[in-house]
Design a protein around this motif. Structure first.
Motif, PDB file in Angstrom:
ATOM      1  N   LEU A 168      55.836  18.898   3.203  1.00 41.26           N
ATOM      2  CA  LEU A 168      54.440  18.858   2.759  1.00 41.26           C
ATOM      3  C   LEU A 168      54.219  17.654   1.849  1.00 41.26           C
ATOM      4  N   LEU A 172      51.811  14.435   2.564  1.00 44.37           N
ATOM      5  CA  LEU A 172      50.717  14.157   1.629  1.00 44.37           C
ATOM      6  C   LEU A 172      50.765  12.705   1.166  1.00 44.37           C
ATOM      7  N   ARG A 200      51.042  21.306  -8.025  1.00 45.91           N
ATOM      8  CA  ARG A 200      50.597  22.528  -7.373  1.00 45.91           C
ATOM      9  C   ARG A 200      51.632  23.091  -6.404  1.00 45.91           C
TER      10      ARG A 200
ATOM     11  N   ARG B 158      42.353  32.205  -5.461  1.00 40.20           N
ATOM     12  CA  ARG B 158      42.988  31.314  -6.423  1.00 40.20           C
ATOM     13  C   ARG B 158      41.909  30.409  -7.031  1.00 40.20           C
ATOM     14  N   VAL B 160      40.691  27.217  -7.739  1.00 40.81           N
ATOM     15  CA  VAL B 160      41.036  25.837  -7.379  1.00 40.81           C
ATOM     16  C   VAL B 160      39.824  24.924  -7.541  1.00 40.81           C
ATOM     17  N   GLU B 164      39.442  18.382  -5.392  1.00 42.74           N
ATOM     18  CA  GLU B 164      40.850  17.965  -5.449  1.00 42.74           C
ATOM     19  C   GLU B 164      41.634  18.603  -4.303  1.00 42.74           C
ATOM     20  N   THR B 165      41.392  19.903  -4.082  1.00 47.42           N
ATOM     21  CA  THR B 165      42.142  20.602  -3.037  1.00 47.42           C
ATOM     22  C   THR B 165      41.798  20.042  -1.658  1.00 47.42           C
ATOM     23  N   ASP B 167      40.894  17.013  -1.035  1.00 42.77           N
ATOM     24  CA  ASP B 167      41.564  15.714  -0.969  1.00 42.77           C
ATOM     25  C   ASP B 167      43.042  15.871  -0.601  1.00 42.77           C
ATOM     26  N   LEU B 168      43.700  16.856  -1.213  1.00 47.14           N
ATOM     27  CA  LEU B 168      45.115  17.092  -0.910  1.00 47.14           C
ATOM     28  C   LEU B 168      45.274  17.541   0.542  1.00 47.14           C
ATOM     29  N   ILE B 170      43.239  17.094   3.220  1.00 45.64           N
ATOM     30  CA  ILE B 170      42.977  16.101   4.275  1.00 45.64           C
ATOM     31  C   ILE B 170      44.065  15.026   4.284  1.00 45.64           C
ATOM     32  N   LEU B 172      47.209  15.543   3.530  1.00 42.51           N
ATOM     33  CA  LEU B 172      48.340  16.200   4.200  1.00 42.51           C
ATOM     34  C   LEU B 172      48.156  16.173   5.711  1.00 42.51           C
ATOM     35  N   LEU B 193      53.107  23.394   9.340  1.00 43.49           N
ATOM     36  CA  LEU B 193      53.037  22.812   7.994  1.00 43.49           C
ATOM     37  C   LEU B 193      51.598  22.812   7.462  1.00 43.49           C
ATOM     38  N   ALA B 196      51.131  26.260   6.235  1.00 43.35           N
ATOM     39  CA  ALA B 196      51.860  26.432   4.966  1.00 43.35           C
ATOM     40  C   ALA B 196      51.123  25.741   3.827  1.00 43.35           C
ATOM     41  N   GLY B 197      50.604  24.545   4.085  1.00 45.73           N
ATOM     42  CA  GLY B 197      49.884  23.802   3.045  1.00 45.73           C
ATOM     43  C   GLY B 197      48.624  24.538   2.612  1.00 45.73           C
ATOM     44  N   ARG B 199      48.042  27.766   2.909  1.00 45.26           N
ATOM     45  CA  ARG B 199      48.451  28.993   2.204  1.00 45.26           C
ATOM     46  C   ARG B 199      48.884  28.664   0.778  1.00 45.26           C
ATOM     47  N   ARG B 200      49.677  27.598   0.632  1.00 44.99           N
ATOM     48  CA  ARG B 200      50.209  27.320  -0.707  1.00 44.99           C
ATOM     49  C   ARG B 200      49.173  26.703  -1.626  1.00 44.99           C
ATOM     50  N   LEU B 201      48.138  26.074  -1.068  1.00 47.45           N
ATOM     51  CA  LEU B 201      47.113  25.486  -1.946  1.00 47.45           C
ATOM     52  C   LEU B 201      45.900  26.400  -2.129  1.00 47.45           C
TER      53      LEU B 201
END
Lengths: 205, 205
Positions: A168, A172, A200, B158, B160, B164-165, B167-168, B170, B172, B193, B196-197, B199-201
């Motif tokens: 990841l 990124l 994060r 969550r 968030v 920012e999220t 941005d992270l 897109i 990724l 992935l 996963a990204g 879910r984790r963000l």
């Protein structure tokens, strides 16, 4: 012919030096005009060698491009992650290495352009794909090693899968590098997003 | 000359159709051979129009490339995120839209190649940068809107920062698309992935 033979003899005597000079010239050429604008004759001239010597070392244009990618991979900041310096936590080492991929020095930028260009060219030149995959896998492995070090030294307390997280993070950073080099995001803001991503994905839950 | 004038008159009569035909031909050409291999004459021939008509619609080669990027952006799955379908949560809509960027359909792949190619070309063609920035900003805004919808409907619990999220996420997805198109990662693994990204963000803390 006489000139080429002389040049070849001289360069063969210089051995490894000529190979390095060619790779340096290739990296400069790719950083300036891209892989698609890469001409063997220009690289040879800029390196001060004959085209036959270039072919002697790299066999083909695509051999030269693959070697340029290999060199960019070796010089990438994240490659140094594998040997963690004493006094650095795993978390700090991962963050620093990923931030360094967006460093302002011209060498880092040129290196990132070479990496991005070879990846972009692999879409149309399948013979580059194995090499792209290999350097990306190496990058992921070194970031995963940094994450494992962080889990071991307690600087990463969140229970994460090192390989998935490394995947990841490098994707990124790769995406942010592309945006930065394309002029679609300021370098400092891209670095801020790397910091946010590391926090994060690896920071306190 | 006579032929060109006839072709122009006919195409002008056809109006918007010829513009669309040119854009379609340009997208196909970029997907097959890249922006750097794009030749106005080839695109015109494939679209069945004269080069002057192509210049009439797009002014220059770079105008055509910019219009191809605009078209790729309009057709990108994430662009549809802004109008959330009833019955879908914000979380599901964001995940589905980002996964769709790595869909197996040839149209999606070609679209992703056009997007990646124009970004990669912007490194060497500064006149493309404003357009790349604009479409990336639009992508981020539509993902951020999906995240806001998810915060409002409770599917994202969550706390968030939506911008920012987005941005992270897109960046990724962009990095994973590059790896996928370069043949350095399987499409299914890249989609895993993305899941996963997301879910984790965005998933439960």
């Amino acid at each position: 012919m006489a000139k080429s033979a002389t040049a070849r003899a001289r360069a063969e005597a210089e051995g490894r030096d000529s190979r390095d000079a060619i790779l340096e010239a290739a990296a400069r050429a790719i950083a300036a005009r891209g892989v698609r604008g890469l001409r063997i004759e220009d690289v040879a001239r800029e390196a001060g060698v004959s085209p036959p010597l270039l072919y002697y070392h790299f066999e083909s244009r695509s051999g030269l491009v693959r070697a340029a990618l290999e060199r960019a991979s070796e010089r990438a900041p994240s490659a140094r992650l594998a040997r963690l310096e004493p006094g650095h936590t795993g978390y700090a080492a991962v963050e620093a290495a990923l931030l360094a991929e967006l460093d302002e020095s011209p060498e880092i930028r040129d290196n990132a352009v070479v990496w991005g260009e070879v990846s972009a060219s692999a879409v149309f030149e399948p013979e580059l794909r194995d090499d792209v995959r290999r350097v990306v896998d190496g990058w992921r492995a070194s970031v995963a090693a940094g994450i494992r070090a962080g889990l071991a030294d307690g600087s990463i307390r969140r229970r994460v899968d090192p390989d998935e997280t490394a995947d990841l993070l490098i994707s990124l950073v790769d995406g942010l590098c592309t945006r930065w080099l394309a002029g679609a995001i300021e370098r400092e803001r891209a670095q801020g997003l790397v910091r946010a991503g590391v926090r994060r994905l690896l920071g306190p839950a």
